[in-house]
Design a protein around this motif. Structure first.
Motif, PDB file in Angstrom:
ATOM      1  N   VAL A   1      35.314  50.828  35.963  1.00 25.10           N
ATOM      2  CA  VAL A   1      36.254  50.511  37.059  1.00 25.10           C
ATOM      3  C   VAL A   1      35.871  51.295  38.254  1.00 25.10           C
ATOM      4  O   VAL A   1      36.149  52.676  37.516  1.00 25.10           O
ATOM      5  CB  VAL A   1      37.706  50.571  36.625  1.00 25.10           C
ATOM      6  CG1 VAL A   1      38.559  49.520  38.290  1.00 25.10           C
ATOM      7  CG2 VAL A   1      38.124  49.016  35.698  1.00 25.10           C
ATOM      8  N   ALA A   2      35.292  51.103  39.424  1.00 17.36           N
ATOM      9  CA  ALA A   2      35.168  51.649  40.324  1.00 17.36           C
ATOM     10  C   ALA A   2      36.157  53.188  40.926  1.00 17.36           C
ATOM     11  O   ALA A   2      37.086  52.302  41.386  1.00 17.36           O
ATOM     12  CB  ALA A   2      34.337  51.295  40.937  1.00 17.36           C
ATOM     13  N   PRO A   3      36.513  53.958  41.167  1.00 21.28           N
ATOM     14  CA  PRO A   3      37.377  54.468  42.377  1.00 21.28           C
ATOM     15  C   PRO A   3      37.474  53.761  43.619  1.00 21.28           C
ATOM     16  O   PRO A   3      36.601  53.078  44.107  1.00 21.28           O
ATOM     17  CB  PRO A   3      36.623  55.800  42.178  1.00 21.28           C
ATOM     18  CG  PRO A   3      35.675  56.564  41.599  1.00 21.28           C
ATOM     19  CD  PRO A   3      35.219  55.269  41.033  1.00 21.28           C
TER      20      PRO A   3
ATOM     21  N   ASP B   1      34.250  46.324  41.679  1.00 11.59           N
ATOM     22  CA  ASP B   1      33.623  47.174  42.282  1.00 11.59           C
ATOM     23  C   ASP B   1      34.673  47.752  43.418  1.00 11.59           C
ATOM     24  O   ASP B   1      36.304  47.272  42.858  1.00 11.59           O
ATOM     25  CB  ASP B   1      32.921  46.318  43.248  1.00 11.59           C
ATOM     26  CG  ASP B   1      31.169  46.690  42.528  1.00 11.59           C
ATOM     27  OD1 ASP B   1      30.923  47.832  41.800  1.00 11.59           O
ATOM     28  OD2 ASP B   1      30.153  45.764  43.423  1.00 11.59           O
ATOM     29  N   PRO B   2      34.482  48.472  44.286  1.00 18.91           N
ATOM     30  CA  PRO B   2      35.621  49.787  45.236  1.00 18.91           C
ATOM     31  C   PRO B   2      36.591  48.611  46.017  1.00 18.91           C
ATOM     32  O   PRO B   2      35.816  47.269  46.415  1.00 18.91           O
ATOM     33  CB  PRO B   2      34.917  50.726  46.133  1.00 18.91           C
ATOM     34  CG  PRO B   2      33.701  51.131  45.171  1.00 18.91           C
ATOM     35  CD  PRO B   2      33.179  49.297  44.287  1.00 18.91           C
ATOM     36  N   GLY B   3      37.429  48.076  45.456  1.00 20.37           N
ATOM     37  CA  GLY B   3      38.656  47.631  46.911  1.00 20.37           C
ATOM     38  C   GLY B   3      38.625  46.404  46.271  1.00 20.37           C
ATOM     39  O   GLY B   3      39.743  45.302  46.771  1.00 20.37           O
TER      40      GLY B   3
ATOM     41  N   THR C   1      30.895  40.640  33.017  1.00 19.55           N
ATOM     42  CA  THR C   1      31.590  40.316  34.191  1.00 19.55           C
ATOM     43  C   THR C   1      31.122  41.298  35.012  1.00 19.55           C
ATOM     44  O   THR C   1      31.695  42.024  35.209  1.00 19.55           O
ATOM     45  CB  THR C   1      32.998  39.180  34.523  1.00 19.55           C
ATOM     46  OG1 THR C   1      32.170  38.195  33.346  1.00 19.55           O
ATOM     47  CG2 THR C   1      33.170  39.245  35.215  1.00 19.55           C
ATOM     48  N   VAL C   2      31.057  40.457  36.652  1.00 15.96           N
ATOM     49  CA  VAL C   2      30.538  41.571  38.038  1.00 15.96           C
ATOM     50  C   VAL C   2      31.903  41.634  38.680  1.00 15.96           C
ATOM     51  O   VAL C   2      31.760  40.361  38.937  1.00 15.96           O
ATOM     52  CB  VAL C   2      29.710  41.594  37.807  1.00 15.96           C
ATOM     53  CG1 VAL C   2      29.586  42.774  39.285  1.00 15.96           C
ATOM     54  CG2 VAL C   2      28.669  42.597  37.167  1.00 15.96           C
ATOM     55  N   ILE C   3      32.404  42.268  39.224  1.00 15.52           N
ATOM     56  CA  ILE C   3      33.739  41.549  40.023  1.00 15.52           C
ATOM     57  C   ILE C   3      33.916  42.710  41.523  1.00 15.52           C
ATOM     58  O   ILE C   3      33.738  43.958  41.310  1.00 15.52           O
ATOM     59  CB  ILE C   3      35.393  42.513  40.002  1.00 15.52           C
ATOM     60  CG1 ILE C   3      35.838  40.756  38.535  1.00 15.52           C
ATOM     61  CG2 ILE C   3      36.370  41.939  40.710  1.00 15.52           C
ATOM     62  CD1 ILE C   3      35.724  39.930  38.132  1.00 15.52           C
ATOM     63  N   ALA C   4      33.313  42.051  42.362  1.00 17.35           N
ATOM     64  CA  ALA C   4      32.769  42.583  43.609  1.00 17.35           C
ATOM     65  C   ALA C   4      33.948  43.147  44.124  1.00 17.35           C
ATOM     66  O   ALA C   4      34.601  43.100  44.398  1.00 17.35           O
ATOM     67  CB  ALA C   4      31.615  42.181  44.425  1.00 17.35           C
ATOM     68  N   SER C   5      33.393  43.969  45.223  1.00 21.35           N
ATOM     69  CA  SER C   5      34.256  44.532  46.564  1.00 21.35           C
ATOM     70  C   SER C   5      35.302  43.552  46.667  1.00 21.35           C
ATOM     71  O   SER C   5      34.357  42.694  47.770  1.00 21.35           O
ATOM     72  CB  SER C   5      33.766  46.035  47.510  1.00 21.35           C
ATOM     73  OG  SER C   5      32.773  47.083  46.877  1.00 21.35           O
ATOM     74  N   HIS C   6      36.763  44.040  46.986  1.00 25.42           N
ATOM     75  CA  HIS C   6      37.093  43.580  47.513  1.00 25.42           C
ATOM     76  C   HIS C   6      37.216  41.727  47.168  1.00 25.42           C
ATOM     77  O   HIS C   6      37.917  41.423  47.713  1.00 25.42           O
ATOM     78  CB  HIS C   6      37.259  43.479  49.559  1.00 25.42           C
ATOM     79  CG  HIS C   6      37.323  44.987  50.169  1.00 25.42           C
ATOM     80  ND1 HIS C   6      38.068  45.481  49.932  1.00 25.42           N
ATOM     81  CD2 HIS C   6      36.395  45.715  50.096  1.00 25.42           C
ATOM     82  CE1 HIS C   6      37.734  46.916  50.779  1.00 25.42           C
ATOM     83  NE2 HIS C   6      36.114  46.391  51.329  1.00 25.42           N
TER      84      HIS C   6
END
Length: 351
Positions: A119-121, A138-140, A153-158
């Motif tokens: 989990v990114a900042p 990702d962030p956001g 699994t990848v959850i991209a920004s926003h």
């Protein structure tokens, strides 16, 4: 031509490895250890590249190519120039895709912009959400209460993952997606801007106004589905909207509430499917096809681009036109109309 900045080559391959991947056999006397360092179109390929050709429109480009290795079907093998090794395959495009997947795995699905797991900042994950090991956020991005996300699994920004949404393993959720009231299988690719699970367009109409009908169903997306950018899939009204295993959906498609799409269907861009319509397995819809609600399109049927479908379509049928009809009838009707117009114009000229 590939850009090493965006899609760096992940591995090196030689002629022998390419032959093994594609299921073909190298011609006698060809050095199997010769290196292939990239992939390109026929007209751009150099001696270190692999290319492919499977369409008669590109015979001139094939004759002029400088590719080191070219995947071709048997009927085009003799047209391969002397400086290029022909690798004969019954399905050159499929074989080329397998090679590209080895060279450029990062191009297969949207990945993490941040570039690392965890989990990114700047991301928010609710305390009651459950993420397996190896999930990337990702962030956001926002993960809502009770959501569950599988490993890899990848959850991209926003992207926004709503309450209680379930996402399987090795999925890719593109930037800016919103998912709610949805159950997502494994290895699902959802490109940026997709909207899944918003309420369907349901109103009880009357002369005094239109009452909104609560949409209480879900969206079920089975394994190995791919959904193109900015597509919208409404949740069901009183039953589920379902997208079957292996189905591929292009950009800018609208799928209404209660729609059931079978396995391994192909839905091209700007298709609109009205509520409660069913597509059986292996249906193909060309670009900008519109389907009315409460219809059934039979297994293996194909509908030509820009057709308007107002009734059921039988299994295996080929339809086209507006309103859609069997393709042969459509072709005859178009030819007859063209002939009538031409003859009418000729009569006026002669008069």
């Amino acid at each position: 031509m590939s850009d090493p900045q965006f899609f760096p080559i992940a591995t090196s391959l030689d002629f022998g490895e390419v032959a093994a991947i594609s299921g073909a056999t190298l011609p006698e006397g060809v050095d199997p250890t010769r290196a292939i360092t990239g992939a390109a179109a026929l007209e751009n390929a150099g001696p270190g590249d692999i290319a492919y050709m499977d369409n008669p429109k590109y015979t001139q480009a094939l004759a002029a190519t400088s590719a080191g290795l070219c995947l071709v079907s048997a009927r085009f093998a003799e047209r391969v120039p002397a400086g290029t090794t022909a690798l004969v395959s019954p399905a050159p495009y499929h074989a080329f895709a397998k090679v590209l997947a080895r060279f450029f795995p990062a191009a297969l699905k949207p990945g993490s912009v941040f570039g690392s797991q965890g989990v990114a900042p700047g991301a928010f994950v609710h305390a009651t959400a459950v993420l397996e090991a190896g999930v990337t956020v990702d962030p956001g991005a926002v993960i809502g209460p009770g959501a569950e996300i599988g490993s890899g699994t990848v959850i991209a920004s926003h992207a926004v993952i709503g309450p209680q949404v379930r996402i399987g393993r090795d999925c890719s959720i593109g930037a800016g997606c919103t998912l709610q009231a949805a159950l997502i299988g494994n290895r699902v690719i959802i490109h940026p801007g997709v909207r899944i699970g918003q309420d369907g367009f349901g109103f009880a109409m009357s002369p005094r106004g239109h009452m909104k009908v609560p949409q209480i169903g879900r969206v079920i997306i089975q394994d190995d589905v791919e959904i193109g950018a900015n597509t919208c899939i409404d949740r069901g009204a009183s039953r589920d909207t379902v997208i079957g295993e292996g189905t591929k959906i292009d950009n800018l498609v609208q799928i209404g509430h209660n729609v059931v799409v079978g396995r391994h269907c192909v839905i091209v861009s700007q298709v609109g499917i009205a509520g409660s319509t069913t597509l059986e397995d292996f249906v193909v819809l060309g670009g900008q096809v519109g389907l009315a609600g409460h219809l059934t399109v039979g297994m293996g049927a194909q509908v030509a681009a820009q057709s308007g479908v107002a009734g059921d379509i039988p299994r295996g049928a080929r339809y086209g036109g507006y309103p859609a009809q069997p393709a042969l009838s459509w072709a005859r009707e178009s030819a007859l109309l063209k002939s009538l117009v031409a003859n009418r114009g000729k009569g006026r000229t002669e008069g």
